[in-house]
Design a protein around this motif. Structure first.
Motif, short mmCIF file in Angstrom:
data_model
loop_
_atom_site.label_atom_id
_atom_site.label_comp_id
_atom_site.label_asym_id
_atom_site.label_seq_id
_atom_site.Cartn_x
_atom_site.Cartn_y
_atom_site.Cartn_z
N VAL A 162 0.82 -1.20 0.00
CA VAL A 162 0.00 0.00 0.00
C VAL A 162 0.85 1.25 0.00
CG1 VAL A 162 -1.92 -1.12 1.13
CG2 VAL A 162 -0.12 -0.13 2.51
N CYS A 163 0.17 2.39 -0.20
CA CYS A 163 0.84 3.68 -0.18
C CYS A 163 1.51 3.92 1.17
CB CYS A 163 -0.17 4.81 -0.42
SG CYS A 163 -0.94 4.79 -2.04
N GLY A 164 2.52 4.80 1.15
CA GLY A 164 3.16 5.17 2.41
C GLY A 164 2.27 6.07 3.25
N PHE A 165 2.30 5.92 4.56
CA PHE A 165 1.48 6.72 5.46
C PHE A 165 2.36 7.39 6.51
CE2 PHE A 165 -1.51 3.57 3.88
CZ PHE A 165 -2.62 4.35 3.58
N GLU A 166 1.91 8.55 6.94
CA GLU A 166 2.54 9.22 8.07
C GLU A 166 1.47 9.52 9.10
OE1 GLU A 166 5.60 9.63 8.68
OE2 GLU A 166 6.40 8.97 6.76
N PRO A 167 1.57 8.97 10.32
CA PRO A 167 2.61 8.04 10.77
C PRO A 167 2.48 6.69 10.07
CG PRO A 167 0.87 8.19 12.40
CD PRO A 167 0.55 9.23 11.38
N PRO A 168 3.58 5.92 9.97
CA PRO A 168 3.56 4.65 9.25
C PRO A 168 2.57 3.66 9.88
CG PRO A 168 5.82 5.34 9.76
CD PRO A 168 4.91 6.23 10.54
N ILE A 169 1.98 2.82 9.02
CA ILE A 169 1.11 1.74 9.47
C ILE A 169 1.99 0.59 9.96
CG2 ILE A 169 -0.58 0.02 8.73
CD1 ILE A 169 -1.81 2.72 8.85
N GLN A 170 1.65 0.06 11.11
CA GLN A 170 2.41 -1.09 11.63
C GLN A 170 2.27 -2.27 10.67
OE1 GLN A 170 4.40 -1.13 14.35
NE2 GLN A 170 3.96 1.08 14.48
N PRO A 171 3.37 -2.98 10.38
CA PRO A 171 3.33 -4.06 9.37
C PRO A 171 2.27 -5.12 9.64
CG PRO A 171 5.59 -3.55 9.97
CD PRO A 171 4.73 -2.78 10.92
N ASP A 172 2.05 -5.45 10.91
CA ASP A 172 1.08 -6.51 11.20
C ASP A 172 -0.36 -6.02 11.13
OD1 ASP A 172 1.29 -4.90 13.40
OD2 ASP A 172 1.25 -6.52 14.88
N THR A 173 -0.57 -4.70 11.02
CA THR A 173 -1.92 -4.16 10.95
C THR A 173 -2.58 -4.44 9.62
OG1 THR A 173 -1.38 -2.38 12.49
CG2 THR A 173 -3.30 -2.04 11.10
N VAL A 174 -1.79 -4.40 8.54
CA VAL A 174 -2.35 -4.56 7.21
C VAL A 174 -3.00 -5.93 7.02
CG1 VAL A 174 -1.89 -4.48 4.74
CG2 VAL A 174 -0.74 -2.88 6.27
N PRO A 175 -2.30 -7.03 7.24
CA PRO A 175 -2.96 -8.33 7.09
C PRO A 175 -4.08 -8.54 8.10
CG PRO A 175 -0.73 -8.61 7.97
CD PRO A 175 -0.85 -7.19 7.53
N LEU A 176 -3.97 -7.94 9.27
CA LEU A 176 -5.02 -8.05 10.28
C LEU A 176 -6.32 -7.44 9.76
CD1 LEU A 176 -5.78 -8.79 13.25
CD2 LEU A 176 -5.17 -6.43 13.84
N LEU A 177 -6.21 -6.25 9.16
CA LEU A 177 -7.39 -5.60 8.61
C LEU A 177 -7.87 -6.31 7.35
CD1 LEU A 177 -6.37 -1.86 9.09
CD2 LEU A 177 -8.15 -3.08 10.32
N TYR A 178 -6.91 -6.74 6.53
CA TYR A 178 -7.31 -7.39 5.29
C TYR A 178 -8.09 -8.68 5.54
CZ TYR A 178 -7.38 -9.07 0.55
OH TYR A 178 -7.82 -9.51 -0.69
N SER A 179 -7.74 -9.38 6.59
CA SER A 179 -8.44 -10.64 6.89
C SER A 179 -9.92 -10.40 7.13
CB SER A 179 -7.80 -11.32 8.09
OG SER A 179 -8.02 -10.58 9.28
N ARG A 180 -10.30 -9.20 7.55
CA ARG A 180 -11.71 -8.85 7.75
C ARG A 180 -12.27 -8.08 6.56
NH1 ARG A 180 -9.13 -9.43 12.31
NH2 ARG A 180 -10.23 -10.13 14.18
N PHE A 181 -11.39 -7.51 5.79
CA PHE A 181 -11.77 -6.67 4.66
C PHE A 181 -12.23 -7.50 3.47
CE2 PHE A 181 -10.98 -3.48 1.37
CZ PHE A 181 -10.46 -4.24 0.34
N GLY A 182 -11.50 -8.56 3.17
CA GLY A 182 -11.75 -9.32 1.95
C GLY A 182 -13.14 -9.91 1.85
N ASN A 183 -13.72 -10.30 2.98
CA ASN A 183 -15.04 -10.93 2.96
C ASN A 183 -16.12 -10.01 3.52
OD1 ASN A 183 -13.91 -11.15 5.55
ND2 ASN A 183 -15.26 -12.85 6.08
N ASN A 184 -15.82 -8.72 3.65
CA ASN A 184 -16.80 -7.81 4.23
C ASN A 184 -16.91 -6.49 3.48
OD1 ASN A 184 -17.96 -9.00 6.81
ND2 ASN A 184 -15.77 -9.33 7.15
#
Length: 444
Positions: A162-184
């Motif tokens: 994903v795009c860069g963010f300030e403040p940076p997104i924690q690496p483990d946050t992305v898959p955590l959110l995606y696991s709920r995002f893909g089917n919702n």
């Protein structure tokens, strides 16, 4: 264990096979608005970019000329109100990075649907990065989103680039959110045509899927605010009855269980799916015209589609289906029939269009529940086709003309009834407006 989410006229309670279920606490009448909720994050599909406001999703028109973001040149807005709304929601976080990201090799390697998912994920992450610390608030959009069950989807690694963010997104946050995002996430539509995708956490948390749902989602576009989902009752719902919506088109008879398994992580056990299991493998439709004609005749007789001229649409139980009709559930059959109707109608072959369109209506009555919006849209198209036949055939005699206009009135009346239950959605000039125009031509 108590379920904390409470909404007016709805109770969330335990379900024998799903996580929970939303049930009515009072009688809910058809056409009633059950909930109304803004998108937590939303994105236009590629073909709509530049044609619609990226903030409110309203379409460009003579009265609504879009203005381009001067930062990235890739997002368009109705005015400064929509632009400021979108800037605060997510665009501030991605504006400078957007073009670099979408021109990267990682992005271009994605399939079309994965590109859309990646951009929607960016919008979601932008929202999350702005409201950290609210995860524990159970009724906040983020709190509800985090309470959703993760799905089975394992994304392409590049979707998560994903795009860069300030403040940076924690690496483990992305898959955590995606696991709920893909089917919702939901397909956002205007007049039942998909124009974008969006995340509506409350709707995801409340409503289970059914292939014979008693409610459906429509989408409202208003200047200066996010896309809004309204869940509408398609028919009367009694107290203590579960409220269900379709996660996908119920017409996907062959592939629905595979989609449920791969995308959502469950197997549908509704009555329609139970009937499908009893039918066994769905045979392919025959290739010869005489056999197809025979099947169409059987389908129309089984549904009694010709008998509703003086009343409402019949409710067709999916039981005691003749063996010779099994092939109508093959997805190729409905696709070919739809294409035949559409092509014949647009090319002016009105007799063929009305014949194939009536057969398609019979199939809709068999596969869709009462007041399903696709049926209403199709009835309007049948009415328009019959009307065009009266206008385009200069040699039509008076008796045939009056009989054809009678068909227009029947199709139009039945279609308007369904479309009125579903209500206006999406862009301003929609099916209900078309129905009013056609009615005025019939009764000047």
């Amino acid at each position: 264990m108590p379920i904390p989410i409470q909404i007016k006229n709805i109770r969330l309670q335990n379900h024998p096979s799903a996580r929970s279920q939303a049930v009515a606490t009072v009688p809910i009448t058809e056409a009633s608005k059950i909930i109304s909720v803004d998108a937590f994050a939303a994105v236009l599909i590629a073909s709509e970019k530049g044609k619609r406001c990226d903030g409110c999703f309203q379409i460009k028109s003579e009265d609504r000329l879009l203005r381009k973001c001067t930062g990235c040149g890739s997002y368009w807005y109705c005015d400064s109100i929509c632009q400021n709304m979108d800037w605060k929601a997510h665009h501030k976080k991605i504006c400078k990075q957007y073009n670099k990201f979408t021109s990267s090799n990682a992005f271009h390697s994605l399939a079309s649907h994965e590109k859309l998912e990646s951009l929607l994920l960016d919008h979601l992450l932008s929202q999350v990065s702005s409201i950290t610390g609210r995860v524990d608030e159970e009724m906040s959009p983020l709190g509800i989103f985090m309470s959703l069950l993760p799905g089975p989807t394992v994304p392409n690694r590049d979707v998560l680039s994903v795009c860069g963010f300030e403040p940076p997104i924690q690496p483990d946050t992305v898959p955590l959110l995606y696991s709920r995002f893909g089917n919702n996430n939901f397909a956002i539509h205007s007049h039942l045509t998909t124009i974008g995708h969006g995340i509506f956490p409350l709707a995801s948390r409340l409503f289970n899927h059914s292939c014979i749902p008693n409610a459906a989602a429509r989408y409202i576009f208003s200047a200066g605010r996010p896309v809004r989902m309204e869940v509408i009752a398609l028919r009367n719902i009694s107290p203590d009855s579960e409220i269900t919506i379709p996660y996908l088109d119920p017409a996907l008879y062959q592939t629905r269980q595979q989609i449920f398994d791969l995308t959502y992580g469950f197997r549908c056990t509704c009555f329609s799916c139970h009937i499908l299991e009893t039918l066994g493998p769905i045979p392919a439709p025959p290739a010869s015209s005489p056999e197809l004609t025979s099947i169409e005749k059987t389908l129309r007789q089984f549904t009694q589609v010709e008998s509703f001229l003086d009343g409402g649409l019949p409710v067709i139980p999916q039981t005691n289906i003749p063996l010779s009709m099994y092939c109508v559930f093959h997805e190729n059959y409905i696709t070919n029939l739809s294409e035949t109707f559409s092509k014949a109608s647009h090319e002016g072959h009105y007799n063929l269009a009305l014949d194939s369109g009536t057969t398609l209506l019979a199939l809709y009555l068999l596969i869709y529940p009462p007041n399903y919006p696709q049926t209403g849209i199709h009835l309007l198209e049948l009415a328009k086709t019959a009307w065009n036949m009266t206008v385009g055939d200069s040699g039509m005699d008076y008796q045939t003309e009056q009989a054809t206009k009678a068909r227009v009135r029947v199709f139009l009346s039945l279609g308007r009834r369904i479309l009125t239950v579903f209500g206006p959605e999406g862009d301003e000039d929609g099916p209900l407006r078309e129905a009013e125009t056609l009615q005025s031509l019939l009764d000047p």
